[in-house]
Motif scaffolding. Structure first.
Motif, short mmCIF file in Angstrom:
data_model
loop_
_atom_site.label_atom_id
_atom_site.label_comp_id
_atom_site.label_asym_id
_atom_site.label_seq_id
_atom_site.Cartn_x
_atom_site.Cartn_y
_atom_site.Cartn_z
N ARG A 89 7.62 2.00 -22.90
CA ARG A 89 7.66 2.09 -21.44
C ARG A 89 6.48 2.96 -21.03
NH1 ARG A 89 13.02 0.71 -19.72
NH2 ARG A 89 14.44 0.59 -21.51
N TYR A 90 5.85 2.62 -19.95
CA TYR A 90 4.75 3.45 -19.46
C TYR A 90 4.68 3.32 -17.95
CZ TYR A 90 1.77 -0.76 -19.02
OH TYR A 90 1.24 -1.99 -18.67
N ARG A 91 4.03 4.28 -17.34
CA ARG A 91 3.94 4.28 -15.88
C ARG A 91 2.83 3.32 -15.45
NH1 ARG A 91 3.64 10.74 -15.45
NH2 ARG A 91 2.41 10.30 -17.34
N GLN A 92 3.19 2.03 -15.46
CA GLN A 92 2.23 0.97 -15.17
C GLN A 92 1.64 1.13 -13.77
OE1 GLN A 92 3.96 -2.89 -13.81
NE2 GLN A 92 5.84 -2.17 -14.85
N ALA A 93 0.37 0.78 -13.62
CA ALA A 93 -0.25 0.74 -12.30
C ALA A 93 0.38 -0.41 -11.51
CB ALA A 93 -1.75 0.53 -12.42
N SER A 98 5.94 2.07 -2.77
CA SER A 98 6.33 3.48 -2.77
C SER A 98 5.54 4.32 -3.77
CB SER A 98 7.83 3.60 -3.08
OG SER A 98 8.14 2.92 -4.28
N HIS A 99 4.89 3.68 -4.74
CA HIS A 99 4.19 4.41 -5.80
C HIS A 99 2.91 3.69 -6.18
CE1 HIS A 99 7.24 7.42 -7.00
NE2 HIS A 99 8.14 6.50 -6.68
N TRP A 100 1.94 4.48 -6.63
CA TRP A 100 0.77 3.92 -7.29
C TRP A 100 1.11 3.50 -8.71
CZ3 TRP A 100 -3.49 2.37 -5.01
CH2 TRP A 100 -3.87 2.93 -3.78
N ASN A 101 1.98 4.24 -9.35
CA ASN A 101 2.41 3.96 -10.72
C ASN A 101 3.92 3.92 -10.78
OD1 ASN A 101 -0.37 5.46 -10.98
ND2 ASN A 101 -0.12 4.34 -12.89
N PRO A 125 5.41 9.69 -11.05
CA PRO A 125 6.75 9.80 -11.65
C PRO A 125 6.70 10.61 -12.94
CG PRO A 125 6.20 7.52 -11.12
CD PRO A 125 4.94 8.31 -10.98
N PRO A 126 7.84 11.11 -13.40
CA PRO A 126 7.87 11.90 -14.64
C PRO A 126 7.34 11.11 -15.83
CG PRO A 126 9.92 12.14 -13.44
CD PRO A 126 9.16 11.07 -12.74
N ALA A 127 6.70 11.82 -16.75
CA ALA A 127 6.06 11.18 -17.91
C ALA A 127 7.08 10.80 -18.97
CB ALA A 127 5.03 12.14 -18.51
N ASP A 141 0.85 -1.20 0.00
CA ASP A 141 0.00 0.00 0.00
C ASP A 141 0.88 1.25 0.00
OD1 ASP A 141 -1.77 2.08 0.45
OD2 ASP A 141 -2.92 0.99 1.98
N PRO A 142 0.74 2.15 -1.00
CA PRO A 142 1.56 3.37 -1.00
C PRO A 142 1.31 4.27 0.20
CG PRO A 142 0.65 2.96 -3.17
CD PRO A 142 -0.02 1.99 -2.23
#
Length: 404
Positions: free
Chosen positions: A131-135, A94-97, A57-59, A46-47
């Motif tokens: 690459r993408y900011r995966q959930a 540490s992150h949701w994404n 995070p940066p896009a 859990d974040p």
């Protein structure tokens, strides 16, 4: 009988009872921990912060090569282009994404996801893998609003990557859309938001492969208008999709049919329960409920730990499969390498193998050949003639005698 004798007799017995009680307590705690292992795992992932106050995070910048695991070579005009979206490899905590530079998540993509699930399409096309900011995996283990938001956030990255993909491949090249697990969810969103409503793009679509992905049937009546389930092995501009389970995996079946969320026709995510699910049998290459025996199975691959582009030889005749109530029910493979491991949160993870690797590889090749035949016929077809015009009889008027 003296008190001293009783104490001397009972003391060792009491000590043994304490030891037995302690052991029994430890066993009960261990059993409880095992039964609740996924819930305990969730707690650690859990974040601890609502998505509304979370700084993502940066896009990615899809104009840059660094935003792609692979950005295909387009030098061969006979190759299709393949837009592949990887599955979930970032647990959370540490992150949701996931940050784009997360080493553990990226290593898992490169050594497990891509060799198992992207590689089957290499023989049909050149791969574009963003690459993408995966959930995070945690976002899929519950249906809190934060987890739903993390998924829709990741979907925006994938749509942006697809826009860059379309710009890169030109105006004529056929393409395949593919995704696995979370990647299949986002690839489905691309089909809904970018492909289905664009007639030119839709005609160039060879097929979509949404593997271990629940695809609600109500989408075909709305947002996927013009794209159909793959009813036959030679069909094109259609979707191959399935989510698989073994006959003894009751909890996984419940998660897939009741607790999984997918896109609604009007946007957003909602549970799939009661919506009906698409199941295309990968052994037969068609949407049927017929049983496919193991002798028809072309081969699975256990490529976990392999570098992208390197894969072991497929293991054929490993499993039979049948679509039952929207779920692809599979038999236990003969090889232990093609059986699900007992990892934490396994029901939410992609397996470290592709049970239908060779089936999908040959399917993609066949559909590309079929697409080329159909596209050639369409290009050479004589356009329909315009409907005939009705001509009214002209009135006959006598010409005046010039002598008059």
């Amino acid at each position: 009988m003296s008190n001293g004798f009783l104490r001397a007799t009972l003391a060792p017995l009491a000590a043994r009872m304490v030891v037995i009680a302690s052991i029994a307590g430890a066993i009960l705690i261990a059993l409880a921990a095992w039964a609740l292992r996924d819930q305990i795992y969730q707690t650690f992932q859990d974040p601890g912060e609502p998505f509304q106050t979370y700084t993502p995070p940066p896009a990615p910048d899809y104009r840059q090569a660094s935003a792609w695991f692979e950005r295909g070579d387009l030098s061969d005009p006979e190759m299709a282009a393949v837009f592949y979206v990887h599955g979930t490899t970032f647990p959370g905590g540490s992150h949701w994404n996931a940050p784009l530079d997360d080493v553990r998540a990226n290593t898992s993509i490169e050594t497990s996801d891509l060799p198992n699930f992207a590689a089957p399409y290499r023989s049909a096309g050149t791969l574009f893998i963003p690459r993408y900011r995966q959930a995070a995996l945690y976002a899929f283990m519950n249906n809190r609003e934060d987890g739903i938001t993390a998924r829709t956030f990741a979907a925006r990255d994938v749509r942006d990557a697809f826009d860059a993909f379309v710009s890169a491949i030109g105006d004529d090249r056929p393409f395949i859309v593919a995704g696995t697990g979370q990647g299949g969810l986002h690839a489905l969103n691309v089909l809904m938001r970018r492909v289905a409503g664009d007639g030119t793009l839709r005609r160039r679509l060879v097929a979509a492969y949404l593997i271990e992905t629940t695809v609600p049937l109500d989408l075909f009546e709305t947002r996927l208008d013009g794209i159909t389930p793959c009813a036959q092995p030679e069909a094109v501009r259609c979707i191959v999709a399935y989510a698989s389970a073994g006959p003894d995996e009751d909890e996984r079946i419940r998660i897939l049919t009741e607790r999984t969320a997918s896109w609604r026709p009007n946007g957003g995510l909602d549970f799939v329960e009661g919506r009906g699910l698409l199941c295309v049998n990968p052994i037969l290459g068609r949407r049927v409920t017929d049983y496919a025996p193991a002798r028809l199975h072309r081969g699975g691959v256990a490529a976990d730990g392999f570098e992208s582009g390197v894969a072991p030889a497929p293991l054929p005749a490993q499993t039979g499969a049948q679509c039952v109530d929207g779920i692809l029910m599979t038999e236990e493979p003969r090889s232990a390498a093609l059986r699900r491991p007992g990892r934490l949160a396994e029901n939410y993870r992609l397996p470290p193998y592709n049970l239908f690797y060779e089936d999908l590889r040959l399917d993609a090749q066949a559909r590309l050949a079929s697409w080329r035949d159909i596209a050639e016929r369409e290009a050479n077809a004589v356009p329909d003639l315009a409907p005939p015009e009705e001509i009214e009889d002209a009135p006959v008027r006598p010409i005046p005698d010039r002598a008059d």
